[in-house]
Enzyme design. Structure first.
Site, mmCIF file in Angstrom:
data_model
loop_
_atom_site.group_PDB
_atom_site.id
_atom_site.type_symbol
_atom_site.label_atom_id
_atom_site.label_comp_id
_atom_site.label_asym_id
_atom_site.label_seq_id
_atom_site.Cartn_x
_atom_site.Cartn_y
_atom_site.Cartn_z
ATOM 1 N N ASP A 79 1.097 -1.514 -0.011
ATOM 2 C CA ASP A 79 0.240 -0.041 -0.069
ATOM 3 C C ASP A 79 0.718 1.474 -0.136
ATOM 4 O OD1 ASP A 79 -2.770 1.278 -0.180
ATOM 5 O OD2 ASP A 79 -3.028 -0.271 2.048
ATOM 6 N N GLU A 85 -1.460 2.003 -4.969
ATOM 7 C CA GLU A 85 -0.965 2.684 -4.563
ATOM 8 C C GLU A 85 -1.667 3.672 -5.220
ATOM 9 O OE1 GLU A 85 -0.370 3.794 -8.005
ATOM 10 O OE2 GLU A 85 1.475 4.468 -7.954
ATOM 11 N N TRP A 86 -3.017 3.374 -5.560
ATOM 12 C CA TRP A 86 -4.484 3.608 -5.567
ATOM 13 C C TRP A 86 -4.363 4.470 -7.026
ATOM 14 C CZ3 TRP A 86 -2.169 7.681 -1.215
ATOM 15 C CH2 TRP A 86 -2.328 6.745 -0.427
ATOM 16 N N GLY A 87 -3.643 3.959 -7.905
ATOM 17 C CA GLY A 87 -3.474 4.876 -9.466
ATOM 18 C C GLY A 87 -2.411 6.491 -9.699
ATOM 19 N N ASP A 124 -10.269 3.341 -3.991
ATOM 20 C CA ASP A 124 -10.931 2.484 -3.492
ATOM 21 C C ASP A 124 -12.834 2.125 -3.962
ATOM 22 O OD1 ASP A 124 -8.553 1.999 -1.407
ATOM 23 O OD2 ASP A 124 -10.140 2.001 -0.253
#
Length: 548
Positions: free
Chosen positions: A159, A202-204, A224
């Site tokens: 993460d 890394e959420w884009g 998310d």
């Protein structure tokens, strides 16, 4: 895992290096998308040892392990808050009294794999605003990788909280490139000599599809999906997928986040659409619901062997957006290894209705169709196929024996050409070497003049090249898309939803198709792009093409 954030705009061209999927991480792992279970969307960070033990047994008893769901993934909340005297990673002994190595032993005895969560920051993400200060791995990559491997880890989800410093919980626009964080952990994993799938989370941020194929086996493309589950999250995420479908391939996958199948308030139809799309987009299929009390309906969705086979197809090609009919339906399609084509049609409307697939949108004039939900052979169809689809439902079809549709030819017109009318705050500018017209909306308009309507006029297919790099981490009126209203010869304007072109204002999306009516014969037609809403803009326009 990613906390709620406002809209952010990203333009990380200085860190983007084009990495074709053929340069995917060559560690021999995840040659098809990983499948498994993660508790986050149902339990948040509150899962315990008992939850994992019971879920693992349920997955085996339900036959899901034999279908490929074999990774049981620890989510944030398992970690301790301090390392031991030797600097080693610790776990929460209250939640996991038997310890993580014992959990790994149990999973392996059941024929399952152990997935571990860690974070490329000083502390990990949590569901309490970063106050938990669970351990992260930055600065300890080699030691942590060795520790996790000694526990039997088969998969690492890595993460991105506290990645910049020890005080900033989440930074969606970090001042540093994130790629080195992930490369460092990749090197540490490889040094263990244990086969460990590496899932970048890394959420884009910083357009990972353009660098992550060489670093990880998968990479999250977005914020998310939940919790809570929502249809709006689905729209936001697939708009973010549009420009990067070509980066996925064996060993390296666009990760659209965990499955919400089984979670309220999604309807059965929405769960089916979600699953079919994730499967055909070659996203990892990570279940994230309560497996002890899952309904038979939701379980049957997860057990659909035909869609699982699409997801696990060895060719590894994602579906791509072929056509969007704004506020109506999307058509996505992609090839399979046996020469067939999978087509997913998404019903955006809130009502059950008769929905027609134009086969030309998938590249064919005729084909034999199979319903991937029922397994029924539907027969051979020419030009169109029509079926009743529930609100937010889908058509999931396999096309074989297709006759290719002829490719249309277009007469092209450059947006910044001097004969066009740019007014009301819109302006022609050059971005690097690309000429665009920006600020179309909020009173700004671009009018193409001298457009040829051919010998008959009428209705024409229009191809549009545009740039849209607005990345929305949370849902809005048009999440990860921009709206424009397009009119021909001052007729009624048609709303067009333009998804992302990429996370840089240098990246052009080419060939977005729209059908427009109202053309007159001859070369005196106009096409105007606008958006009348104050403060709301369409994309930067590069070029249009009008079908000859």
């Amino acid at each position: 895992m990613f906390p709620t954030l406002p809209l952010v705009l990203l333009a990380f061209s200085q860190w983007q290096s084009f990495v074709p999927s053929t340069y995917a991480l060559n560690n021999g792992l995840a040659r098809t998308p990983p499948m498994g279970w993660n508790p986050y969307n149902f339990y948040s960070t509150d899962a315990t040892e008992a939850v994992y033990n019971d879920t693992a047994k349920a997955i085996v008893n339900l036959g899901l392990e034999k279908l490929g769901y074999n990774i049981i993934l620890l989510e944030a909340g398992w970690q301790g808050t301090a390392r031991d005297a030797s600097g080693n990673f610790t776990w929460n002994t209250a939640k996991y009294p038997s310890g993580i190595p014992a959990l790994g032993t149990l999973l392996h005895s059941l024929g399952l794999k152990l997935g571990v969560y860690s974070d490329g920051g000083f502390f990990s993400c949590d569901s309490n605003g970063g106050k938990k200060h669970w351990l992260g791995s930055i600065g300890h990559e080699a030691a942590d990788a060795a520790t996790f491997a000694s526990w039997g880890m088969d998969y690492l989800k890595y993460d991105n909280c506290y990645s910049v410093n020890s005080t900033d919980f989440v930074d969606p626009n970090p001042p540093i490139p994130l790629e080195p964080h992930y490369t460092t952990m990749l090197n540490a994993l490889e040094a263990t000599k244990r086969p460990i799938i590496f899932a970048i989370c890394e959420w884009g941020v910083q357009d990972p599809a353009r660098w992550a194929p060489a670093v990880g086996n998968s990479w999250r493309i977005s914020n998310d999906i939940g919790p809570p589950a929502s249809w709006a999250n689905f729209f936001r995420i697939i708009n973010q997928l549009v420009p990067i479908t070509g980066f996925a391939g064996p060993g390296a996958w666009n990760d659209l986040d965990m499955l919400e199948v089984g979670n309220s308030p999604l309807t059965t139809a929405e769960q089916q659409t979600h699953f079919a799309f994730w499967a055909a987009a070659k996203s990892p299929l990570i279940i994230s619901t309560n497996m002890i009390n899952i309904t038979s309906t939701s379980l049957s969705i997860l057990q659909n062997e035909r869609l699982i086979a699409v997801n696990q197809d060895p060719l590894g090609k994602s579906i791509a957006l072929k056509r969007r009919y704004s506020n109506d339906n999307d058509v996505w399609a992609g090839p399979l290894s046996d020469g067939s084509t999978v087509v997913i049609v998404v019903n955006w409307q809130n009502v059950q209705r008769s929905l027609t697939l134009n086969l030309a949108d998938a590249g064919f004039t005729s084909a034999t169709l199979m319903d991937l939900w029922s397994g029924s052979s539907l027969g051979k169809f020419t030009n169109t196929y029509t079926a009743t689809v529930p609100a937010h439902g889908n058509l999931a079809l396999k096309l074989t024996g297709g006759t290719a549709a002829p490719k249309p030819s277009f007469t092209t017109y450059t947006a910044a050409a001097t004969q066009n009318i740019v007014a009301g705050g819109a302006q022609a500018v050059t971005v690097n070497t690309t000429q665009v017209v920006e600020n179309i909306g909020s009173g700004g308009t671009l009018t193409f003049t001298g457009v040829d309507g051919g010998t008959t006029g009428g209705t024409k297919l229009v191809s549009i090249n545009f740039i849209n790099a607005d990345v929305a981490f949370n849902n809005g009126a048009c999440s990860n898309c921009r709206n424009a209203f397009v009119s021909v010869n001052n007729g009624n304007a048609v709303q067009v939803q333009f998804p992302l072109s990429g996370q840089s204002w240098n990246i052009v999306y080419k060939g977005y198709l729209v059908t427009l009516s109202g053309f007159k014969a001859g070369a005196n037609n106009t096409i105007q792009f606008s958006n009348p809403t104050t403060g709301v803009f369409g994309p930067n326009l590069v070029q249009i093409g009008v079908q000859k």
